[in-house]
Design an enzyme around this catalytic site. Sequence first.
Site, short mmCIF file in Angstrom:
data_model
loop_
_atom_site.label_atom_id
_atom_site.label_comp_id
_atom_site.label_asym_id
_atom_site.label_seq_id
_atom_site.Cartn_x
_atom_site.Cartn_y
_atom_site.Cartn_z
N HIS A 170 42.42 41.19 37.98
CA HIS A 170 41.43 41.89 38.78
C HIS A 170 41.95 42.13 40.19
O HIS A 170 42.89 41.49 40.63
CB HIS A 170 40.15 41.05 38.88
CG HIS A 170 39.35 41.02 37.61
ND1 HIS A 170 38.73 39.87 37.16
CD2 HIS A 170 39.04 41.99 36.71
CE1 HIS A 170 38.09 40.14 36.05
NE2 HIS A 170 38.25 41.41 35.75
N CYS A 271 34.73 34.01 41.00
CA CYS A 271 34.30 34.43 39.66
C CYS A 271 33.04 33.71 39.18
O CYS A 271 32.34 34.22 38.31
CB CYS A 271 35.41 34.15 38.66
SG CYS A 271 36.89 35.10 38.96
#
Lengths: 282, 990
Positions: A170, A271
């Site tokens: 990411h 996250c």
Amino acid sequence: MAGLMSGFGCFTHAVVRAVPESLARDALRSGGLEVDLLKVQKEYEEYVSVLKHRLGLEVLELPADDALPDCVFVEDAAVVCGDTALVPRPGAPSRRRETEAVKAALTQLGLNIVEMSDESATLDGGDVLFTGREFFVGLSKRTNQRGAEILADAFKDYAVSTVPVRDALHLKSFCSMAGPGLIAIGSSEAAQKALKIMQQMSDHRYDKLTLPDDSAANCIYMNLPGKGDVLLHCTPEEFPESAKVFEKLKDHMLIPVTNQEKAKVDGGLTCCSVLINMKKKI
Amino acid sequence: MTTEVSSDGEVKKDEEKTPEDQQQTHTPAEAAQEKSASVEAESGQEACVSSPPAAGGQKKEKTISRFLPPWLKRQKSQSQDKPSDQESVELKQEQTDGGGEQTEEKKREEEAEEKKREEEAEEKKREEEAEETSVGSADTQPVREEKEGESELKEEQAVIPHEASVLSALKLNKKMKMVVCHVTLLDGSLFSCELEKRAKGQYLFFQVCEHLNLLEKDYFGLSFKDNAEQKCWLDPSKEIKRQIRNSQWQFTFSVKFYPLDPSQLTEDITRYLLCLQLRQDISSGRLPCSFVTHALLGSYTLQAELGDHDPDEHRLDYISDFQFAPNQTKELEEKVVELHKSHRGMTPAQSDAQFLENAKKLSMYGVDLHHAKDSDGVDIMLGVCANGLLIYKDRLRINRFAWPKILKISYKRSNFYIKIRPGEAEQFESTVGFKLPNHRAAKRVWKVCVEHHTFFRLVSPEQSTKTKFLTLGSKFRYSGRTQAQTRQASSLIDRPAPYFQRTSSKRLSRSLDGAPVVSVCDYSQAAGAGENGPPLELNSDSKSPQVEVVQEPDADAATSISSETAFETDGAGAPERKSKLRVQGENIYVRHSNLMLEDLDKTQEDVLKHQASISELKRSFMEATPEPRPSQWDKRLTGSPATTLRMQTQGVPQETPPRPGMDSRDASKSAEVKPEVNGQPEVVEVVEETVVIEEIVKPRSPAPEASVPMETECAAEVKEERSLSSDSDSEEEAEYHAQPPCTSISTQQIKEEPEEEQEAEHTQQAPPSETESQPITETAEPTLSAEEEKPAELPEEEEHTDEPLATPDEAPNGHAHHAEAPPTEEEEEPHIVNGSASRVEAEHLPQVICCSEPPVVKTEMVTISDTFAAQKTEISTKEVPIVHTETKTITYEAAQLDGHGEGEPGVLMTAQTITSESLCTTTTTHITKTLKGGLSETRIEKRIVITGDSDIDHDQALAQAIKEAKEQHPDMSVTRVVVHKETELAEDED
């Protein structure tokens, strides 16, 4: 009166999700490493504890779902900015259903929900970097252009720029906000390149906090009443060099949080929570 | 310029009509009889033929305009305006002559005058040509010949006389003509004032600012809508009239430069006006906001305009008249009210300030968006803002070029380029190119960039480039104050805060709901034009004016001077010159196919006889109201005109050995002569339309590295170029070098970029002949449809196109057909016609024109021929139906073509022709690739023949054809559309 784009880092609520037992075996990972479920659970509990007790956030904990091995990483299942929550369509098919519970929770909190219903769009929240003034969306294996477009549509006030992401899962695998106008960035070539692009695309100037380790660049910044600048970052055990860099931030309340085990399944600090600011109701 | 006369002209036009009609019907015949010279005779004949009503065809033409691309359309509307203008002038003349009846003598006088005028024009033209030293004489020669030919032809057009009167009218009107203009203000109200017609933009702007009591005016500007409905900023330093052209004197006062920090504005009134602008931007959707932001901004609006929320007075519906968002929901209104309550105690000025503080953070605040395509043809948006240039794809920002990163901005044709400063790691500058929808758009974005860069980044504007004698490219620079200067100036403002009335946004929102006032007016204008139109169409005589009208744009084109700047700088002289040239242009394009054909085959005597018989026929036509009917023969005839012309111009003996194929043609002309005609299959009500769409693609801007060498290469040539374009200021391309603010003003020079010039050269070098010439040639096209009839002849007409570039001299008709016939006389002739025509166009249309004017040159050729068509089945064989056919050719042209292939003609790389047929259309595609100066250029010419009876919607078919052509080559631009129409107008069944 809270104006537009004020109060970066102000959060009152956090949504988290418990660790499913299936994580150790089934969670997606790029490294192929063995994961100790117990350690992961321990890390998770510490994390939640920091948010809840140390920082005083209202933590909304969602139950784990064994059918969704990656469900602990709630960040990918929602992008919240202001009163609006975008419920994305995660890039990994196995994770698509993670959004259901998250969406329900956000709805319950009274956010305006925007759903990404376009079948061609994918977006993981981990690819979305909100700087307080604008969005950067990493175009990665998990996030595509269409997903970014829908995000731009959901948050019309802000510029949304796309950043190609290579060599990482990411965008936020190697960067995050470490303060207002301060971007924490890893040292890898890919990270530096991405930073260049972001700087070029932006009308705003950002300072950068360069960290020797890409993973260490994933930290959590908050601006909390009574506590000022708060930074959750990696521990010296994990990334000694990077931890030293963080320790130079004198004005921040620095809180090292262990993330070693979750990192094996590509999980960063950011996250594991969706942070929400609900106090100022306008 | 058309506007001035039109107002009175329209009124009188109707009365005028009758006399004109008479005049026309008489003159042609007379003229025909009197002329002894063959050419003249022809022309007279032509006139005869042309007089019959062409209503059908003209109507068609009008309707077609709906489907044409905007740049074509614009030209069109211009041309439509024209007739009224000219007619009105003509009226004056007639009155002075005594009651509108023109005697033959008068007519002759006029002709003489006309000739003189033309000669003068030619003279001028020659001078101009002489200036262009580098142009090969071979090229120019034919043109001159052509012109001479024209002057002889001129009599055909009753219109021409008007030309003279136009001139005089212009002179008369020069003195202090006042015009009323309307400015829509930010609060939706209308400000009207009277201006001297030649007033500069500045004057009006100051009037408006004074009216508004606005001192910090540098952030604002006046805009108008051009004919393509595009918003254009009025340049304060230039005459208004020159900028708005045919548009109405309708302007909109709006924010031009959105201040980055509105709190730094000195006066509340300035902030208030900025608020009004932003409210418009928001409610129209130009400035996207989230729901929350809509609510917040809306609440500040309420507070500013209504004051504190009053629970008694302010029920929920009190805001339903306000427009806070493009899609306003009840939910939003509730939110607005809720927030409004929280602003209690805030003054209007504070509310405005809060409004601005929030609005300025919106990502699209002050971003001026332009549609474009990137180098891959992907749709993107270019956003020009205070900090630089933003590139968007859909809503996403995909790139950004801050001013400091940009070394140069330029545009060429419809491309817009920015040269990027090399990054730390990079060695070379790179150039990024974008494709805009058209040339005007490219220029517009370039201008906006120049202005924004100067305003926001420079301390003071660049010095004007006046010192340069010959410059290529636009001289445009931002002439106003920069932000730095205006801030400094406003810090000196020393007056009590002016009182001003905050008008309710209710009113504003209402005005926003509809189209802006300006656009409404545009429509009305269009409607007006339409009103003018119909009478013209109905009237056979009116035709000639129309022809002229059409020519007008061409005339513009013809004057190389016509570039915008030249205009502006030119005072009175320009119009005159222009009109003279215009006369030439007209002549060039009007010809009759019959005549030409005949000429080809027959001796003069024959021709005369033939004409006489035709005129007889014609009379009989006129008596019996003709019904439209098609004759395929006529269609084929069209091809011939060129031929004749050629002969004329060349001075070739008129007696050409008749060729085998020719018989049939003759037949087509007059049934009497050739009985074979009867044998022809009969086609009833066939209408043919031919569209030639030429597309030229220039390769994308040379790779950055490449560009440098190119510049140096062409440097030498550049100079020549300049001399060529001496008085014309080419706006086709322009460059602007971004200077960092730190640079002292003196160092900020504007360089002429060799690169550009090279481009310019490039264009000029482009082989003028073939591609361009084709429009005229179209006439030949009918062949395609007519194929059945004369397969044998086809090859002759069709062949030329194949190697256009290779044989520049023969302007192939462009009817791309595979057969390559050896250049027979016939072929040559058409070429010439084409060639000459093309040349004319080309000469006059240096790229220069493109920028300032719509890159379109429209020419029209109307041919009406009397023919005996094949018999109808119902009719007994003995009876020969007479078919009246109208042939009309309209050329829409993007101006970039250049007539003089200066220097290298380019190397032909490939040429291919593809033909495909569908239900009612035949499409011939001709593709040529040439290599010139390292750049390859691809020209695609499509010839589409639409055949069918009147049941077919030809306009639709045409539009479809154009659309398809565009879609097939999205990265190419359409530079020319030629519509050639043949309609059968009448039939006599006796």
